[in-house]
Design an enzyme around this catalytic site. Structure first.
Site, PDB file in Angstrom:
ATOM      1  N   ARG A  30      -3.386   4.382   3.314  1.00 36.55           N
ATOM      2  CA  ARG A  30      -3.304   3.027   2.770  1.00 36.55           C
ATOM      3  C   ARG A  30      -4.646   2.282   2.865  1.00 36.55           C
ATOM      4  O   ARG A  30      -4.773   1.179   2.324  1.00 36.55           O
ATOM      5  CB  ARG A  30      -2.227   2.220   3.510  1.00 36.55           C
ATOM      6  N   TRP A  77      -8.158  -1.527   3.937  1.00 39.78           N
ATOM      7  CA  TRP A  77      -8.761  -1.336   2.615  1.00 39.78           C
ATOM      8  C   TRP A  77      -9.244  -2.712   2.205  1.00 39.78           C
ATOM      9  O   TRP A  77      -8.471  -3.579   1.864  1.00 39.78           O
ATOM     10  CB  TRP A  77      -7.740  -0.795   1.627  1.00 39.78           C
ATOM     11  N   GLY A 104      -2.070  -7.643   2.495  1.00 35.87           N
ATOM     12  CA  GLY A 104      -1.749  -8.520   1.374  1.00 35.87           C
ATOM     13  C   GLY A 104      -2.923  -9.399   1.017  1.00 35.87           C
ATOM     14  O   GLY A 104      -4.068  -9.142   1.421  1.00 35.87           O
ATOM     15  N   GLU A 474      -5.463  16.227 -18.464  1.00 35.90           N
ATOM     16  CA  GLU A 474      -5.791  16.281 -17.045  1.00 35.90           C
ATOM     17  C   GLU A 474      -4.746  17.016 -16.215  1.00 35.90           C
ATOM     18  O   GLU A 474      -5.085  17.837 -15.369  1.00 35.90           O
ATOM     19  CB  GLU A 474      -5.890  14.852 -16.476  1.00 35.90           C
TER      20      GLU A 474
END
Length: 589
Positions: A30, A77, A104, A474
């Site tokens: 994440r 992140w 968030g 792909e």
């Protein structure tokens, strides 16, 4: 997107730091640009955090030596503030008595920060999250008990959040959830709360999935939840998970690609919120673009299709825009009067980097749009813009493409002088489109039995036809080509014979012309398909999507072209997450 974990134990658990780190490792997908852990034993609260991946930060900061009965962990992140030690979570208040981790975006954090600073609060980071511990601190100063102060802090913020907080001296983890996942794991004298079930699945399979509006706290032997001011009966919500850890990491989806397509509504919403927060950067980018004699849009692969769509929008407004495939950069000579818009999901794409260096040396201004804060391409840029899609594990770009379209349409709307608030409905358009997953699956499975296919579109539909054909190639390994529909009769139609599949992309403009192209293909007995918005083309099979505002048509069409490719690949027995010969980030020339 970030991963958060809280662990609380009744016993003097010597291995709680190890358990917390193991939970974080299962959340690393994440986010992986920085890591942090807070521990509390009695009246002692300690935070260790740094930029870097989990294994290196845990070793460097000796996190496994931390002790306590209450732990918070975070793997980040970056969305606000570059990845560095200071911006890593957890964040604390002025007295380091309150620690918070958050996943968030807080839309009104600038206003809240200014208010808190006027009251004397001292901020240490650039993040939106840091307003939360200061808000709790402020409300406690005003005489509130801890839970009331936490609830008041949550009521003050706008945006999406999964929040965990610990307060010095209290054997509780406070939590709140809105638009981001948060799940409680009920263990034996030890409870967990996390962004994802797999993080704690080795310790308990008894879970309680929180819903939007839930706010409360956990202790080692108690779960307390309120929603809209009313106490929730937690026994009604407890479930037993029967997945294994591997399946659970995809949250029940068969592949990451499918999971990430379904994450597109949140990715688009977070991208728009992020650009609103970074509005000064957006304005700087617009000023550069408007003052340029030429705008060069440079990108590769899927990002090129997003850039082509943006180029067509601006060309229709009279701008001199040249879309360039990054690896073909040497065909254009730029100068100081040009601006460059570089688009890259990873921010590390080799071909884009090489082109940027050349254009920068020529004196051109550089604007970048990437999904990674402070990426290599961002660092080369005069103005850095970001999508907020979060990490994308599937190699084929899905939610990052949709987020690029959202970001570029936001930019275009401001250039044109339009009110951009219509984009707030983009997430709803995507969700309604995902309701047609069954129809997309049927088309994908039919295409899986073919050897070739055409994807045709006109006007603004053409970049999406190109993206549809690319996705098929792909992950399905079928030969698919995209053409401007009007161009198809100048050569490509020679290949069309009985049952040759032709997929039309119809964003709702130039419908009459597209209908003529359909008839041309039907006359050669082609098997025709269409993904249409608001008006049918009358193909053999057609998915008709409706939008109130045709500017949102791309958000209706995009999930369908991705789902068709996904189900076609699965039907052929391919792994859509790991297509052969492809890597997520192309960093070689």
């Amino acid at each position: 997107m970030c991963g958060i974990i809280g662990v609380i134990s009744k016993n003097d658990e010597k291995k709680l730091a190890t358990i917390t780190v193991q939970c974080l490792e299962r959340l690393e997908y994440r986010g992986y640009d920085s890591v942090g852990v807070a521990s509390m034993e009695g009246n002692e609260l300690e935070v260790r955090k740094a930029k870097g991946r989990i294994d290196e930060v845990v070793k460097r900061l000796n996190i496994l030596s931390m002790t306590g009965r209450v732990f918070l962990g975070h793997t980040r992140w970056a969305t606000h503030g570059e990845p560095n030690d200071i911006n890593a979570h957890p964040h604390t208040d002025c007295t380091n008595s309150i620690a918070v981790v958050h996943n968030g975006t807080i839309k009104n954090f600038r206003e809240l920060r200014e208010d808190l600073e006027s009251l004397g609060h001292k901020f240490k980071s650039e993040t939106d999250t840091e307003v939360i511990p200061h808000l709790v601190e402020e409300f406690k100063k005003r005489g509130m008990d801890s839970f009331s102060a936490f609830k008041s802090a949550i009521n003050s913020i706008q945006g999406s959040y999964a929040v965990l907080a610990i307060i010095k001296g209290e054997n509780k983890i406070y939590f709140a959830k809105k638009d981001n996942p948060l799940i409680i794991g009920l263990g034996d004298k030890m409870n967990f709360i996390s962004s994802d079930i797999p993080s704690f699945l080795p310790y308990t399979n008894k879970v309680l999935i929180l819903i939007d509006g839930d706010v409360g706290y956990i202790t080692p032997d108690e779960i307390y939840i309120e929603n809209e001011g009313k106490k929730v009966n937690v026994l009604d919500r407890i479930k037993i998970i029967t997945w294994d850890a591997s399946a659970a990491s995809k949250e029940g989806y068969a592949h990451y690609m499918l999971k990430e397509i379904h994450e597109s509504p949140r990715a688009v919403d977070d991208t728009i919120s992020g650009l609103i927060s970074d509005i000064e950067d957006v304005k700087n980018a617009i000023k550069i673009l408007e003052e340029s004699k030429r705008i060069i849009v440079i990108a590769a692969g899927t990002s090129y299709h997003a850039g082509l769509y943006f180029s067509l929008l601006l060309q229709r407004e009279g701008f001199n825009v040249i879309p360039v495939i990054a690896s073909e950069y040497y065909n254009i000579k730029t100068n100081q009067e040009d601006s460059i818009l570089a688009i890259s999901q990873s921010g590390e794409t080799y071909d884009v980097m090489i082109a940027l260096k050349e254009f920068k040396a020529n004196g051109s201004k550089i604007i970048s749009l990437t999904n990674v804060i402070d990426s290599a391409i961002a660092r080369q840029s005069d103005v850095k813009l970001y999508t907020r899609a979060g990490p994308e594990i599937g190699v084929a770009a899905t939610k990052t493409f949709t987020s690029q379209i959202a970001a570029l349409q936001f930019l275009y709307s401001l250039i044109k002088g339009d009110d951009y608030t219509y984009l707030n409905k983009a997430k709803d358009v995507i969700r309604r489109s995902l309701d047609f997953e069954g129809e997309a699956k049927l088309i994908g499975e039919e295409l899986s039995a073919k050897s070739n296919a055409y994807y045709l579109g006109r006007g603004l539909s053409l970049p999406f036809a190109m993206e549809g054909a690319l996705k098929i190639k792909e992950i399905t390994y079928l030969h698919a080509e995209a053409y401007a529909a009007g161009e198809s009769k100048h050569g490509p139609i020679a290949l069309v014979e009985k049952d040759f599949p032709v997929v039309f992309i119809n964003l709702g403009e130039l419908v009459g012309e597209l209908q003529n192209n359909v008839q041309e293909m039907k006359a050669r007995k082609a098997k025709t398909y269409a993904i249409s918005v608001n008006e049918k083309l009358n193909t053999d099979k057609e998915i008709l999507l409706t939008v109130e505002d045709e500017r949102l048509s791309p958000f209706a069409v995009t999930p369908i072209i991705q789902l068709i490719a996904y189900y076609s690949a699965v039907k052929r027995g391919n792994d859509p997450d790991k297509p052969r010969n492809l890597a997520k980030t192309v960093t070689v020339g």
